[in-house]
Motif scaffolding. Structure first.
Motif, PDB file in Angstrom:
ATOM      1  N   SER A  31     -36.480  34.678  13.292  1.00 51.01           N
ATOM      2  CA  SER A  31     -37.871  34.402  14.277  1.00 51.01           C
ATOM      3  C   SER A  31     -38.345  34.453  12.574  1.00 51.01           C
ATOM      4  O   SER A  31     -40.165  33.546  12.865  1.00 51.01           O
ATOM      5  CB  SER A  31     -38.259  34.752  14.829  1.00 51.01           C
ATOM      6  N   ALA A  32     -38.999  35.285  11.852  1.00 55.81           N
ATOM      7  CA  ALA A  32     -39.659  34.605  10.736  1.00 55.81           C
ATOM      8  C   ALA A  32     -39.467  33.678   9.926  1.00 55.81           C
ATOM      9  O   ALA A  32     -40.913  33.707   9.784  1.00 55.81           O
ATOM     10  CB  ALA A  32     -39.904  36.236  10.801  1.00 55.81           C
ATOM     11  N   VAL A  33     -38.639  33.575  10.149  1.00 54.34           N
ATOM     12  CA  VAL A  33     -38.283  32.569   8.666  1.00 54.34           C
ATOM     13  C   VAL A  33     -38.228  30.699   8.748  1.00 54.34           C
ATOM     14  O   VAL A  33     -38.763  29.816   8.569  1.00 54.34           O
ATOM     15  CB  VAL A  33     -37.977  32.585   7.623  1.00 54.34           C
ATOM     16  N   GLN A  34     -37.591  30.771  10.744  1.00 54.34           N
ATOM     17  CA  GLN A  34     -37.252  29.433  11.122  1.00 54.34           C
ATOM     18  C   GLN A  34     -38.722  28.086  10.533  1.00 54.34           C
ATOM     19  O   GLN A  34     -38.828  27.162  11.058  1.00 54.34           O
ATOM     20  CB  GLN A  34     -36.676  29.668  11.889  1.00 54.34           C
ATOM     21  N   GLN A  35     -39.505  28.878  10.932  1.00 59.67           N
ATOM     22  CA  GLN A  35     -40.792  27.739  11.231  1.00 59.67           C
ATOM     23  C   GLN A  35     -41.440  27.158   9.447  1.00 59.67           C
ATOM     24  O   GLN A  35     -41.606  26.250   9.665  1.00 59.67           O
ATOM     25  CB  GLN A  35     -42.089  28.869  11.787  1.00 59.67           C
ATOM     26  N   ASN A  36     -41.296  27.951   8.569  1.00 53.00           N
ATOM     27  CA  ASN A  36     -41.602  27.427   7.175  1.00 53.00           C
ATOM     28  C   ASN A  36     -39.652  27.169   6.619  1.00 53.00           C
ATOM     29  O   ASN A  36     -40.306  26.490   5.281  1.00 53.00           O
ATOM     30  CB  ASN A  36     -41.664  29.005   6.231  1.00 53.00           C
ATOM     31  N   SER A  37     -38.578  26.689   7.253  1.00 50.27           N
ATOM     32  CA  SER A  37     -37.680  26.845   6.942  1.00 50.27           C
ATOM     33  C   SER A  37     -36.882  25.189   7.523  1.00 50.27           C
ATOM     34  O   SER A  37     -36.680  25.561   8.395  1.00 50.27           O
ATOM     35  CB  SER A  37     -36.679  27.688   7.153  1.00 50.27           C
ATOM     36  N   SER A  38     -36.989  24.358   6.442  1.00 49.64           N
ATOM     37  CA  SER A  38     -36.930  22.681   7.912  1.00 49.64           C
ATOM     38  C   SER A  38     -35.149  22.678   7.278  1.00 49.64           C
ATOM     39  O   SER A  38     -34.692  22.774   8.381  1.00 49.64           O
ATOM     40  CB  SER A  38     -36.660  21.658   6.608  1.00 49.64           C
ATOM     41  N   GLY A  39     -34.516  23.842   6.471  1.00 49.91           N
ATOM     42  CA  GLY A  39     -33.719  23.548   6.305  1.00 49.91           C
ATOM     43  C   GLY A  39     -32.403  24.152   7.541  1.00 49.91           C
ATOM     44  O   GLY A  39     -31.826  23.930   8.096  1.00 49.91           O
ATOM     45  N   LEU A  40     -33.557  26.169   7.966  1.00 49.94           N
ATOM     46  CA  LEU A  40     -33.420  26.164   8.872  1.00 49.94           C
ATOM     47  C   LEU A  40     -32.899  25.479  10.586  1.00 49.94           C
ATOM     48  O   LEU A  40     -32.616  25.930  11.201  1.00 49.94           O
ATOM     49  CB  LEU A  40     -33.732  27.830   9.173  1.00 49.94           C
ATOM     50  N   ARG A  41     -34.664  24.810  10.100  1.00 47.55           N
ATOM     51  CA  ARG A  41     -33.892  24.606  11.497  1.00 47.55           C
ATOM     52  C   ARG A  41     -32.830  23.107  11.970  1.00 47.55           C
ATOM     53  O   ARG A  41     -32.762  22.808  13.205  1.00 47.55           O
ATOM     54  CB  ARG A  41     -36.082  23.416  11.777  1.00 47.55           C
TER      55      ARG A  41
END
Length: 180
Positions: free
Chosen positions: A139-149
């Motif tokens: 939840s902390a990194v998904q907004q900044n990571s296009s790969g995880l999205r």
């Protein structure tokens, strides 16, 4: 796909900005992972199903070639047979998870590696990518990571469940053997 990958690699080499170069290299890696899955699909006599072991080997080998030489990917033998509609989304997911583990999960490549498994049991698959890094909160990194999205979107396409854990640092995807 090989032509497209070559075009992306050429564009990456001539890119004027570092950001453009990184985007083009990332796209090239994704195309390479999809091409690896495609090689497995077209190398079988049954166009609808293929060996999870051959698939995992092809994609891991392709991703390994894009990583620094001292980054090791250890894979356990995969079990089961995958349907062809799973190949492309799963190849992209695996590429993202292995690339992220190499970038963020290995503090000492000479001592640590990335471990990957893909196993089928009772009609459900489980893909795991584990490293020795500190892990992260999704939840902390998904907004900044296009790969995880991208991983999360593809997991939804497979009607799967995607989660990450810390201690150990592990990304896990569970999905049914067919996406329909």
């Amino acid at each position: 796909m090989q032509v497209l990958q070559g075009l992306l690699q050429g564009a990456s080499r001539s890119a004027r900005s570092e950001e453009a170069r990184q985007v083009l290299e990332e796209a090239s890696r994704r195309i390479a992972a999809m091409a690896a899955a495609q090689r497995v699909l077209y190398g079988t006599t049954d166009a609808t199903r293929f060996s999870a072991e051959h698939f995992l080997g092809a994609v891991v080998e392709t991703v390994q070639q894009t990583l620094p030489n001292n980054v090791r990917i250890e894979r356990s033998p995969a079990t089961g047979v995958l349907s062809n509609d799973i190949a492309m989304p799963l190849a992209l997911i695996l590429n993202e998870l292995l690339t992220n583990a190499a970038k963020h999960g290995i503090e000492d490549p000479d001592r640590n590696g990335i471990r990957v498994t893909l196993n089928e049991q009772d009609g459900e698959y489980e893909l795991e990518v584990e490293d020795d890094g500190p892990g992260f909160e999704l939840s902390a990194v998904q907004q900044n990571s296009s790969g995880l999205r991208l991983v999360q979107g593809l997991a939804r396409q497979l009607r799967g469940e995607f989660e990450v854990t810390r201690a150990p640092s592990r990304a896990r995807l569970r999905f049914a053997t067919t996406s329909s």
